[in-house]
Design a protein around this motif. Structure first.
Motif, PDB file in Angstrom:
ATOM      1  N   ASN A  44     115.028  87.865  33.284  1.00  0.00           N
ATOM      2  CA  ASN A  44     114.003  87.474  32.324  1.00  0.00           C
ATOM      3  C   ASN A  44     113.960  88.422  31.125  1.00  0.00           C
ATOM      4  O   ASN A  44     114.777  89.351  31.008  1.00  0.00           O
ATOM      5  N   ALA A  45     113.022  88.200  30.225  1.00  0.00           N
ATOM      6  CA  ALA A  45     112.932  89.011  29.006  1.00  0.00           C
ATOM      7  C   ALA A  45     112.604  90.462  29.303  1.00  0.00           C
ATOM      8  O   ALA A  45     112.925  91.355  28.512  1.00  0.00           O
ATOM      9  N   GLY A  46     111.997  90.713  30.458  1.00  0.00           N
ATOM     10  CA  GLY A  46     111.681  92.072  30.872  1.00  0.00           C
ATOM     11  C   GLY A  46     112.788  92.745  31.650  1.00  0.00           C
ATOM     12  O   GLY A  46     112.569  93.812  32.230  1.00  0.00           O
ATOM     13  N   LEU A  47     113.965  92.110  31.676  1.00  0.00           N
ATOM     14  CA  LEU A  47     115.161  92.637  32.358  1.00  0.00           C
ATOM     15  C   LEU A  47     114.967  92.740  33.866  1.00  0.00           C
ATOM     16  O   LEU A  47     115.509  93.628  34.524  1.00  0.00           O
ATOM     17  N   GLU A  48     114.212  91.799  34.433  1.00  0.00           N
ATOM     18  CA  GLU A  48     114.021  91.736  35.876  1.00  0.00           C
ATOM     19  C   GLU A  48     114.501  90.381  36.385  1.00  0.00           C
ATOM     20  O   GLU A  48     114.431  89.374  35.680  1.00  0.00           O
ATOM     21  N   TRP A  49     114.981  90.367  37.626  1.00  0.00           N
ATOM     22  CA  TRP A  49     115.395  89.105  38.238  1.00  0.00           C
ATOM     23  C   TRP A  49     114.179  88.305  38.675  1.00  0.00           C
ATOM     24  O   TRP A  49     113.215  88.862  39.201  1.00  0.00           O
ATOM     25  N   GLU A  50     114.234  86.997  38.448  1.00  0.00           N
ATOM     26  CA  GLU A  50     113.219  86.078  38.938  1.00  0.00           C
ATOM     27  C   GLU A  50     113.896  84.767  39.296  1.00  0.00           C
ATOM     28  O   GLU A  50     115.031  84.506  38.875  1.00  0.00           O
ATOM     29  N   ALA A  51     113.230  83.941  40.078  1.00  0.00           N
ATOM     30  CA  ALA A  51     113.795  82.640  40.412  1.00  0.00           C
ATOM     31  C   ALA A  51     114.042  81.846  39.133  1.00  0.00           C
ATOM     32  O   ALA A  51     113.185  81.788  38.254  1.00  0.00           O
ATOM     33  N   ALA A  52     115.225  81.258  39.015  1.00  0.00           N
ATOM     34  CA  ALA A  52     115.583  80.505  37.807  1.00  0.00           C
ATOM     35  C   ALA A  52     115.064  79.078  37.885  1.00  0.00           C
ATOM     36  O   ALA A  52     115.102  78.444  38.937  1.00  0.00           O
ATOM     37  N   HIS A  53     114.571  78.599  36.765  1.00  0.00           N
ATOM     38  CA  HIS A  53     114.164  77.193  36.668  1.00  0.00           C
ATOM     39  C   HIS A  53     114.286  76.774  35.212  1.00  0.00           C
ATOM     40  O   HIS A  53     114.328  77.617  34.308  1.00  0.00           O
ATOM     41  N   GLU A  54     114.351  75.489  34.977  1.00  0.00           N
ATOM     42  CA  GLU A  54     114.381  74.983  33.612  1.00  0.00           C
ATOM     43  C   GLU A  54     112.993  75.095  32.972  1.00  0.00           C
ATOM     44  O   GLU A  54     111.987  74.964  33.661  1.00  0.00           O
ATOM     45  N   PRO A  55     112.944  75.358  31.667  1.00  0.00           N
ATOM     46  CA  PRO A  55     114.035  75.661  30.751  1.00  0.00           C
ATOM     47  C   PRO A  55     114.501  77.111  30.924  1.00  0.00           C
ATOM     48  O   PRO A  55     113.697  78.042  30.788  1.00  0.00           O
ATOM     49  N   LEU A  56     115.763  77.289  31.184  1.00  0.00           N
ATOM     50  CA  LEU A  56     116.313  78.589  31.538  1.00  0.00           C
ATOM     51  C   LEU A  56     116.156  79.614  30.422  1.00  0.00           C
ATOM     52  O   LEU A  56     115.945  80.801  30.666  1.00  0.00           O
ATOM     53  N   HIS A  57     116.268  79.163  29.169  1.00  0.00           N
ATOM     54  CA  HIS A  57     116.204  80.079  28.028  1.00  0.00           C
ATOM     55  C   HIS A  57     114.814  80.192  27.409  1.00  0.00           C
ATOM     56  O   HIS A  57     114.655  80.905  26.414  1.00  0.00           O
ATOM     57  N   GLN A  58     113.826  79.494  27.957  1.00  0.00           N
ATOM     58  CA  GLN A  58     112.500  79.550  27.326  1.00  0.00           C
ATOM     59  C   GLN A  58     111.988  80.988  27.293  1.00  0.00           C
ATOM     60  O   GLN A  58     112.034  81.700  28.297  1.00  0.00           O
ATOM     61  N   GLY A  59     111.531  81.415  26.118  1.00  0.00           N
ATOM     62  CA  GLY A  59     111.067  82.779  25.948  1.00  0.00           C
ATOM     63  C   GLY A  59     112.161  83.758  25.605  1.00  0.00           C
ATOM     64  O   GLY A  59     111.879  84.926  25.313  1.00  0.00           O
ATOM     65  N   LEU A  60     113.396  83.305  25.623  1.00  0.00           N
ATOM     66  CA  LEU A  60     114.531  84.177  25.308  1.00  0.00           C
ATOM     67  C   LEU A  60     115.275  83.718  24.067  1.00  0.00           C
ATOM     68  O   LEU A  60     116.004  84.500  23.456  1.00  0.00           O
ATOM     69  N   ASP A  61     115.145  82.448  23.687  1.00  0.00           N
ATOM     70  CA  ASP A  61     115.780  81.921  22.476  1.00  0.00           C
ATOM     71  C   ASP A  61     114.753  81.941  21.345  1.00  0.00           C
ATOM     72  O   ASP A  61     114.219  80.904  20.948  1.00  0.00           O
ATOM     73  N   ALA A  62     114.457  83.165  20.870  1.00  0.00           N
ATOM     74  CA  ALA A  62     113.445  83.359  19.829  1.00  0.00           C
ATOM     75  C   ALA A  62     112.175  82.593  20.224  1.00  0.00           C
ATOM     76  O   ALA A  62     111.704  82.712  21.345  1.00  0.00           O
ATOM     77  N   ASN A  63     111.627  81.817  19.312  1.00  0.00           N
ATOM     78  CA  ASN A  63     110.430  81.035  19.630  1.00  0.00           C
ATOM     79  C   ASN A  63     110.737  79.549  19.696  1.00  0.00           C
ATOM     80  O   ASN A  63     109.848  78.714  19.502  1.00  0.00           O
ATOM     81  N   ARG A  64     112.002  79.221  19.966  1.00  0.00           N
ATOM     82  CA  ARG A  64     112.403  77.814  19.987  1.00  0.00           C
ATOM     83  C   ARG A  64     111.934  77.136  21.270  1.00  0.00           C
ATOM     84  O   ARG A  64     111.790  77.771  22.324  1.00  0.00           O
ATOM     85  N   THR A  65     111.753  75.816  21.176  1.00  0.00           N
ATOM     86  CA  THR A  65     111.466  75.017  22.358  1.00  0.00           C
ATOM     87  C   THR A  65     112.775  74.693  23.062  1.00  0.00           C
ATOM     88  O   THR A  65     113.666  74.064  22.476  1.00  0.00           O
TER      89      THR A  65
END
Length: 234
Positions: A44-65
């Motif tokens: 995740n954005a905090g560099l920690e592992w978490e269970a993956a789910h869609e949308p996989l990039h939400q919160g990591l692709d700038a502020n895009r949906t």
């Protein structure tokens, strides 16, 4: 158990726009992209592992949906062969190759995230790269594309201390005037342990730029097949 880690880089078709219309995601998750809380994780954005789910990039692709992308379909198709999968989303919409040059913000963030994934119980297995639409607008960008991709791959291998790091490139499904020049460059990368899967012909959304949810699933399976065929036995 160490996770087999896959770095997801590129622009919006990697970060996932399946089911996104007018900046709204429809929330539909196909079974091929279902979460598996025991087997598939994301950094995740905090560099920690978490269970993956869609949308996989939400919160990591700038502020895009973001919506459905190829990453979870890839992981689900792979997990029975490789075990626990760790996905490291790094793609950023609207980026050109020059935005991924060593020293640039997106490149440095990708390296930082990859190193964090390895330090937190992961073994980096491959890079999945889907990018280039933005480099089809101008001839000078298309002309430099192959050299820039090769520099990216060599730099990543150096900075991650993985000289044989596998890379799976996606040849574009969409683009502008110089699309064929970029596609030729993508298919002509002349480095060891680099393979190319071709997205041309996968269904596009109404914008004729982003691939559909169905296409993201298909692409994820294509990349998984490529990884299993070319790299798993190494």
């Amino acid at each position: 158990m160490a996770k087999q880690v896959f770095i997801l880089g590129g622009q919006s078709n990697m970060s996932g726009r399946g089911g996104v219309h007018k900046d709204q995601w429809d929330g539909v998750v196909p079974p091929e992209s279902a979460a598996d809380v025991d087997m598939i994780f994301r950094l995740n954005a905090g560099l920690e592992w978490e269970a993956a789910h869609e949308p996989l990039h939400q919160g990591l692709d700038a502020n895009r949906t973001c919506g459905v992308g190829p990453g979870l379909a890839f992981a689900n198709a792979l997990k029975e062969r490789v075990g626990v999968v760790g996905l490291v989303p790094c793609a950023v919409a609207g980026t050109q190759m020059k935005d991924w040059a060593p020293g640039a913000e997106h490149y440095e963030r990708m390296v930082k995230r990859a190193k964090a994934a390895a330090a937190r119980g992961g073994e980096i297995a491959a890079v999945l790269w889907y990018q280039g639409e933005k480099d089809t607008f101008l001839k000078e960008d298309a002309d430099l594309y192959r050299d820039n991709v090769e520099k990216l791959i060599l730099s990543l291998r150096q900075h991650l201390h993985l000289p044989s790091l596998p890379v799976i490139l996606v040849a574009l499904a969409s683009g502008r005037e110089y699309m064929e020049k970029v596609r030729d460059a993508q298919k002509g990368i002349n480095l060891p342990n680099v393979v190319c899967v071709d997205a041309l012909g996968l269904p596009l959304q109404e914008d004729n730029l982003h691939i559909t949810t169905e296409a993201h699933i298909k692409l994820g399976h294509m990349m998984a097949h490529s990884y299993l065929t070319h790299f798993l036995s190494q």
